[in-house]
Design an enzyme around this catalytic site. Structure first.
Site: not given
Ligand code: DUR
Ligand code: ZN
Length: 136
Positions: A46, A48, A57, A59, A90, A93
């Site tokens: 991920n 941010e 994310c 994925e 999520c 994703c």
């Molecule tokens: O399946 C998931 C769920 C959450 N996140 C990340 C998004 C964000 O940066 C952090 C908190 O939600 O986790 C992912 O990368 N994948």
């Molecule tokens: Zn996601």
């Protein structure tokens, strides 16, 4: 229960990339590792952003790595996160995975210390909309 033994390499790849996650705001580091149709493993974390909604994310990072590396289809995908609760993709994703995976593809989630949760994409995203609706 320990890891599914045949998935150790995928788990290790997800964990290795998870260590590189850029998640200073949530401090929730996620890794994703795809076994693609070319037999290779593609990983992503991920990423941010100070403008929170434009973070992404793990994925889609792994999907982008797959496409850039020449893979075309997801055959298996592993998602790892902190703690013991499996990190399931999520909603957004799940749809992104749907674009590149059949509904019987297994999505394996777990926190670093936890029991694997194995679900098919069809379980995670029932009655879904996909490329075939548009003739693809
Ligand atoms: O399946 C998931 C769920 C959450 N996140 C990340 C998004 C964000 O940066 C952090 C908190 O939600 O986790 C992912 O990368 N994948
Ligand atoms: Zn996601």
């Amino acid at each position: 229960m320990p890891l599914l033994p045949t998935d150790q390499t995928l788990f290790d790849a997800a964990e290795a990339v998870r260590a590189k996650a850029y998640a200073p705001y949530s401090n929730f580091h996620v890794g994703a590792a795809i076994l693609a149709d070319d037999g290779k493993i593609y990983a992503g974390c991920n990423v941010e952003n100070a403008a929170y909604p434009v973070g992404n994310c793990a994925e889609p990072s792994a999907i982008a790595a797959m496409l850039a590396g020449g893979g075309k289809r997801i055959k298996r995908i592993y998602v790892t996160g902190p703690g013991t609760t499996p990190v399931t993709p999520c909603g957004g994703c799940r749809q992104r995975i749907r674009e590149f995976a059949d509904l019987d593809v297994e999505v394996i989630s777990h926190g670093v210390d936890g029991t694997p949760l194995v679900m098919t994409l069809g379980d995670l995203l029932p009655h879904s909309f996909g490329p075939e609706f548009l003739g693809k």
